[in-house]
Motif scaffolding. Structure first.
Motif, mmCIF file in Angstrom:
data_model
loop_
_atom_site.group_PDB
_atom_site.id
_atom_site.type_symbol
_atom_site.label_atom_id
_atom_site.label_comp_id
_atom_site.label_asym_id
_atom_site.label_seq_id
_atom_site.Cartn_x
_atom_site.Cartn_y
_atom_site.Cartn_z
ATOM 1 N N GLN A 162 -16.399 16.041 161.616
ATOM 2 C CA GLN A 162 -17.847 15.995 161.434
ATOM 3 C C GLN A 162 -18.308 16.969 160.355
ATOM 4 O O GLN A 162 -19.242 16.678 159.597
ATOM 5 N N SER A 163 -17.674 18.138 160.278
ATOM 6 C CA SER A 163 -18.040 19.106 159.238
ATOM 7 C C SER A 163 -17.749 18.539 157.858
ATOM 8 O O SER A 163 -18.540 18.702 156.920
ATOM 9 N N TYR A 164 -16.632 17.864 157.727
ATOM 10 C CA TYR A 164 -16.280 17.272 156.434
ATOM 11 C C TYR A 164 -17.311 16.222 156.018
ATOM 12 O O TYR A 164 -17.708 16.161 154.855
ATOM 13 N N VAL A 220 -6.304 17.679 161.723
ATOM 14 C CA VAL A 220 -7.207 16.678 161.139
ATOM 15 C C VAL A 220 -7.416 16.954 159.657
ATOM 16 O O VAL A 220 -7.394 16.037 158.818
ATOM 17 N N ALA A 221 -7.634 18.226 159.313
ATOM 18 C CA ALA A 221 -7.897 18.575 157.921
ATOM 19 C C ALA A 221 -6.695 18.273 157.032
ATOM 20 O O ALA A 221 -6.849 17.756 155.912
ATOM 21 N N ASP A 240 -6.490 15.432 153.856
ATOM 22 C CA ASP A 240 -5.674 15.830 152.692
ATOM 23 C C ASP A 240 -5.959 17.244 152.193
ATOM 24 O O ASP A 240 -5.953 17.504 150.991
ATOM 25 N N PHE A 241 -6.196 18.158 153.117
ATOM 26 C CA PHE A 241 -6.336 19.557 152.737
ATOM 27 C C PHE A 241 -4.954 20.162 152.514
ATOM 28 O O PHE A 241 -3.952 19.714 153.094
ATOM 29 N N SER A 242 -4.900 21.218 151.740
ATOM 30 C CA SER A 242 -3.664 21.988 151.592
ATOM 31 C C SER A 242 -3.455 22.831 152.847
ATOM 32 O O SER A 242 -4.366 23.579 153.257
ATOM 33 N N ALA A 243 -2.286 22.727 153.444
ATOM 34 C CA ALA A 243 -2.009 23.469 154.682
ATOM 35 C C ALA A 243 -2.104 24.971 154.440
ATOM 36 O O ALA A 243 -2.696 25.713 155.242
ATOM 37 N N THR A 244 -1.549 25.441 153.339
ATOM 38 C CA THR A 244 -1.566 26.875 153.038
ATOM 39 C C THR A 244 -2.990 27.376 152.822
ATOM 40 O O THR A 244 -3.386 28.421 153.355
#
Length: 261
Positions: free
Chosen positions: A75-77, A175-176, A181-185
Protein backbone atom coordinates in the motif's frame (compact mmCIF):
# COMPACT_ATOMS: atom_id res chain seq x y z
CA UNK A 1 -40.90 16.89 31.97
CA UNK A 2 -41.19 13.24 32.99
CA UNK A 3 -39.28 12.14 29.90
CA UNK A 4 -36.46 14.57 30.70
CA UNK A 5 -36.28 13.30 34.28
CA UNK A 6 -36.25 9.70 33.08
CA UNK A 7 -33.41 10.53 30.67
CA UNK A 8 -31.36 12.18 33.43
CA UNK A 9 -32.07 9.27 35.76
CA UNK A 10 -30.98 6.79 33.08
CA UNK A 11 -27.73 8.69 32.47
CA UNK A 12 -27.12 8.79 36.21
CA UNK A 13 -27.65 5.05 36.59
CA UNK A 14 -25.35 4.31 33.65
CA UNK A 15 -22.64 6.60 35.06
CA UNK A 16 -22.84 5.03 38.52
CA UNK A 17 -22.73 1.56 36.98
CA UNK A 18 -19.63 2.52 34.96
CA UNK A 19 -17.84 3.83 38.07
CA UNK A 20 -18.86 0.74 40.03
CA UNK A 21 -17.50 -1.65 37.40
CA UNK A 22 -14.31 0.43 36.95
CA UNK A 23 -13.71 0.39 40.71
CA UNK A 24 -14.33 -3.36 40.91
CA UNK A 25 -11.87 -4.05 38.07
CA UNK A 26 -9.25 -1.75 39.63
CA UNK A 27 -9.54 -3.51 43.01
CA UNK A 28 -9.38 -6.91 41.27
CA UNK A 29 -6.23 -5.83 39.42
CA UNK A 30 -4.55 -4.51 42.57
CA UNK A 31 -5.37 -7.71 44.41
CA UNK A 32 -3.93 -9.81 41.57
CA UNK A 33 -0.75 -7.72 41.41
CA UNK A 34 -0.27 -7.91 45.16
CA UNK A 35 -0.47 -11.72 45.04
CA UNK A 36 2.22 -11.83 42.32
CA UNK A 37 4.84 -10.44 44.71
CA UNK A 38 3.76 -12.44 47.79
CA UNK A 39 4.51 -16.13 48.32
CA UNK A 40 3.57 -18.82 47.65
CA UNK A 41 4.01 -18.80 43.86
CA UNK A 42 2.34 -21.49 41.75
CA UNK A 43 4.99 -22.06 39.09
CA UNK A 44 3.13 -24.85 37.31
CA UNK A 45 0.09 -22.62 36.74
CA UNK A 46 2.35 -19.80 35.54
CA UNK A 47 4.21 -21.98 33.03
CA UNK A 48 0.97 -23.45 31.71
CA UNK A 49 -0.46 -19.96 31.21
CA UNK A 50 2.82 -18.72 29.72
CA UNK A 51 2.84 -21.50 27.14
CA UNK A 52 -0.83 -20.93 26.32
CA UNK A 53 -0.42 -17.17 26.01
CA UNK A 54 2.96 -17.11 24.28
CA UNK A 55 4.05 -20.30 22.55
CA UNK A 56 0.67 -21.56 21.38
CA UNK A 57 -0.33 -18.08 20.17
CA UNK A 58 2.83 -17.81 18.08
CA UNK A 59 1.45 -19.24 14.79
CA UNK A 60 -1.51 -16.87 14.51
CA UNK A 61 0.55 -13.85 15.61
CA UNK A 62 3.37 -14.73 13.22
CA UNK A 63 1.09 -15.09 10.21
CA UNK A 64 -0.76 -11.88 11.07
CA UNK A 65 2.48 -9.90 11.39
CA UNK A 66 4.03 -11.34 8.23
CA UNK A 67 1.07 -10.52 6.00
CA UNK A 68 0.50 -7.12 7.66
CA UNK A 69 4.08 -6.08 6.91
CA UNK A 70 3.61 -7.14 3.29
CA UNK A 71 0.36 -5.19 2.99
CA UNK A 72 1.97 -2.04 4.41
CA UNK A 73 4.80 -2.25 1.87
CA UNK A 74 2.36 -2.81 -0.99
CA UNK A 75 0.00 0.00 0.00
CA UNK A 76 2.88 2.40 0.72
CA UNK A 77 4.31 1.76 -2.72
CA UNK A 78 0.95 2.51 -4.32
CA UNK A 79 0.82 5.90 -2.61
CA UNK A 80 4.48 6.90 -2.66
CA UNK A 81 5.05 5.99 -6.31
CA UNK A 82 2.93 9.01 -7.27
CA UNK A 83 5.50 11.29 -5.59
CA UNK A 84 8.61 9.26 -6.50
CA UNK A 85 9.25 8.57 -2.81
CA UNK A 86 9.55 4.78 -2.97
CA UNK A 87 12.75 4.95 -0.92
CA UNK A 88 10.69 5.81 2.16
CA UNK A 89 8.81 2.50 2.12
CA UNK A 90 11.36 0.64 4.27
CA UNK A 91 11.16 3.34 6.95
CA UNK A 92 7.38 3.37 6.90
CA UNK A 93 7.20 -0.41 7.32
CA UNK A 94 9.61 -0.58 10.26
CA UNK A 95 8.00 2.46 11.93
CA UNK A 96 4.43 1.15 11.58
CA UNK A 97 5.30 -2.37 12.69
CA UNK A 98 7.42 -1.54 15.73
CA UNK A 99 5.29 1.34 17.03
CA UNK A 100 1.78 0.17 16.29
CA UNK A 101 0.96 -2.91 14.29
CA UNK A 102 3.26 -5.30 16.15
CA UNK A 103 1.80 -4.72 19.62
CA UNK A 104 -1.77 -3.95 18.53
CA UNK A 105 -2.27 -6.88 16.17
CA UNK A 106 -0.54 -9.30 18.52
CA UNK A 107 -2.69 -8.00 21.37
CA UNK A 108 -5.93 -8.38 19.43
CA UNK A 109 -5.02 -11.92 18.34
CA UNK A 110 -4.14 -12.93 21.89
CA UNK A 111 -7.29 -11.26 23.24
CA UNK A 112 -9.45 -13.32 20.91
CA UNK A 113 -7.60 -16.52 21.63
CA UNK A 114 -6.31 -16.40 25.21
CA UNK A 115 -8.64 -13.88 26.85
CA UNK A 116 -11.65 -15.91 25.79
CA UNK A 117 -10.05 -19.17 26.93
CA UNK A 118 -9.21 -17.79 30.37
CA UNK A 119 -12.70 -16.39 30.86
CA UNK A 120 -14.25 -19.71 29.85
CA UNK A 121 -11.94 -21.76 32.04
CA UNK A 122 -12.29 -19.66 35.19
CA UNK A 123 -15.99 -19.06 34.51
CA UNK A 124 -16.60 -22.80 34.31
CA UNK A 125 -14.79 -23.23 37.63
CA UNK A 126 -16.99 -20.52 39.13
CA UNK A 127 -20.34 -21.92 38.03
CA UNK A 128 -19.35 -25.47 39.02
CA UNK A 129 -18.25 -24.29 42.51
CA UNK A 130 -14.61 -25.29 41.99
CA UNK A 131 -13.45 -21.84 43.11
CA UNK A 132 -15.40 -22.26 46.35
CA UNK A 133 -13.71 -25.65 46.72
CA UNK A 134 -10.31 -23.93 46.54
CA UNK A 135 -11.34 -21.74 49.47
CA UNK A 136 -12.38 -24.86 51.36
CA UNK A 137 -8.93 -26.33 50.73
CA UNK A 138 -7.29 -23.14 52.10
CA UNK A 139 -6.01 -22.14 48.64
CA UNK A 140 -6.48 -18.49 47.76
CA UNK A 141 -8.23 -18.40 44.34
CA UNK A 142 -6.70 -15.03 43.48
CA UNK A 143 -3.20 -16.34 44.13
CA UNK A 144 -3.76 -19.69 42.41
CA UNK A 145 -5.93 -18.69 39.41
CA UNK A 146 -5.38 -15.00 38.75
CA UNK A 147 -1.86 -13.94 39.76
CA UNK A 148 0.04 -16.51 37.62
CA UNK A 149 -2.07 -15.64 34.58
CA UNK A 150 -1.49 -11.89 35.00
CA UNK A 151 2.26 -12.47 35.25
CA UNK A 152 2.19 -14.75 32.21
CA UNK A 153 0.48 -12.03 30.17
CA UNK A 154 3.02 -9.43 31.30
CA UNK A 155 5.95 -11.63 30.26
CA UNK A 156 4.64 -13.49 27.20
CA UNK A 157 3.18 -10.69 25.09
CA UNK A 158 6.40 -8.61 24.81
CA UNK A 159 8.19 -11.74 23.59
CA UNK A 160 5.44 -12.32 21.04
CA UNK A 161 5.66 -8.71 19.89
CA UNK A 162 9.43 -8.96 19.39
CA UNK A 163 8.83 -11.89 17.05
CA UNK A 164 5.93 -10.03 15.39
CA UNK A 165 8.20 -7.01 14.78
CA UNK A 166 10.82 -9.15 13.06
CA UNK A 167 8.27 -11.00 10.93
CA UNK A 168 6.38 -7.82 10.05
CA UNK A 169 9.56 -6.18 8.76
CA UNK A 170 10.42 -9.43 6.97
CA UNK A 171 7.01 -9.42 5.28
CA UNK A 172 7.61 -5.90 4.00
CA UNK A 173 11.08 -6.91 2.81
CA UNK A 174 9.78 -9.93 0.89
CA UNK A 175 7.08 -7.93 -0.89
CA UNK A 176 9.46 -5.07 -1.69
CA UNK A 177 12.21 -7.31 -3.05
CA UNK A 178 10.20 -10.08 -4.74
CA UNK A 179 7.19 -8.15 -6.06
CA UNK A 180 8.33 -4.53 -6.29
CA UNK A 181 11.89 -5.19 -7.51
CA UNK A 182 13.68 -3.32 -4.74
CA UNK A 183 17.37 -3.95 -4.09
CA UNK A 184 17.67 -6.25 -1.08
CA UNK A 185 20.82 -4.52 0.16
CA UNK A 186 19.37 -1.02 -0.20
CA UNK A 187 16.13 -2.06 1.52
CA UNK A 188 17.96 -3.60 4.48
CA UNK A 189 20.18 -0.52 4.80
CA UNK A 190 17.15 1.79 4.77
CA UNK A 191 15.41 -0.40 7.36
CA UNK A 192 18.40 -0.31 9.73
CA UNK A 193 18.70 3.46 9.31
CA UNK A 194 15.01 3.93 10.15
CA UNK A 195 15.00 1.50 13.10
CA UNK A 196 15.00 3.34 16.44
CA UNK A 197 15.45 1.87 19.89
CA UNK A 198 12.72 4.18 21.24
CA UNK A 199 10.13 2.79 18.82
CA UNK A 200 10.89 -0.81 19.76
CA UNK A 201 10.96 0.01 23.49
CA UNK A 202 7.61 1.80 23.44
CA UNK A 203 6.14 -1.10 21.46
CA UNK A 204 7.32 -3.54 24.14
CA UNK A 205 5.91 -1.33 26.90
CA UNK A 206 2.58 -1.37 25.07
CA UNK A 207 2.83 -5.15 24.73
CA UNK A 208 3.39 -5.67 28.47
CA UNK A 209 0.41 -3.46 29.31
CA UNK A 210 -1.75 -5.17 26.67
CA UNK A 211 -0.81 -8.59 28.03
CA UNK A 212 -1.82 -7.49 31.51
CA UNK A 213 -5.13 -6.02 30.30
CA UNK A 214 -6.01 -9.12 28.26
CA UNK A 215 -5.38 -11.55 31.11
CA UNK A 216 -6.99 -9.18 33.61
CA UNK A 217 -10.25 -9.00 31.67
CA UNK A 218 -10.25 -12.75 31.02
CA UNK A 219 -9.73 -13.49 34.71
CA UNK A 220 -12.14 -10.81 35.94
CA UNK A 221 -15.02 -11.78 33.68
CA UNK A 222 -14.53 -15.49 34.37
CA UNK A 223 -14.12 -15.00 38.12
CA UNK A 224 -17.35 -12.99 38.36
CA UNK A 225 -19.44 -15.02 35.92
CA UNK A 226 -22.76 -16.50 37.02
CA UNK A 227 -25.78 -18.17 35.53
CA UNK A 228 -24.44 -21.50 34.35
CA UNK A 229 -23.31 -22.18 30.79
CA UNK A 230 -25.04 -19.07 29.44
CA UNK A 231 -23.21 -16.93 31.98
CA UNK A 232 -19.88 -18.44 30.97
CA UNK A 233 -20.60 -17.64 27.32
CA UNK A 234 -21.49 -14.06 28.21
CA UNK A 235 -18.32 -13.71 30.30
CA UNK A 236 -16.21 -15.00 27.41
CA UNK A 237 -17.71 -12.49 24.99
CA UNK A 238 -17.38 -9.65 27.50
CA UNK A 239 -13.73 -10.51 28.14
CA UNK A 240 -12.77 -10.29 24.45
CA UNK A 241 -14.77 -7.10 23.80
CA UNK A 242 -13.55 -5.31 26.94
CA UNK A 243 -9.92 -6.33 26.37
CA UNK A 244 -10.02 -5.16 22.73
CA UNK A 245 -11.53 -1.79 23.64
CA UNK A 246 -9.10 -1.21 26.51
CA UNK A 247 -6.19 -2.26 24.30
CA UNK A 248 -7.04 0.31 21.63
CA UNK A 249 -7.77 3.04 24.19
CA UNK A 250 -4.46 2.54 26.01
CA UNK A 251 -2.65 2.30 22.68
CA UNK A 252 -3.81 5.82 21.90
CA UNK A 253 -2.89 7.11 25.37
CA UNK A 254 0.63 5.65 25.26
CA UNK A 255 1.20 6.88 21.71
CA UNK A 256 0.05 10.36 22.72
CA UNK A 257 2.28 10.28 25.79
CA UNK A 258 5.48 9.27 23.98
CA UNK A 259 5.12 10.62 20.43
CA UNK A 260 2.88 13.70 20.55
CA UNK A 261 5.74 16.10 21.36
Amino acid sequence: MDMALDLVAGIGRATLSLFRVTGAIALFALSGLSHIVRPPFYGRVFWGSFLETGFFSLPVVALTALFSGGVIALQSYTGFAQYHAQSAIAGIVVLAVTRELGPVLAGLMVAGRVGAAMAAQIGTMRVTDQIDALDTLSTNPMKYLVAPRLLAGLVALPLLVLIADVLGVAGGFLVAVVKLDFSATAYITATLNALKTEDVTVGLVKAALFGFLITLMGCYQGYNSKGGAEGVGSATTAAVVAASILLLAFDYLITDLFFSH
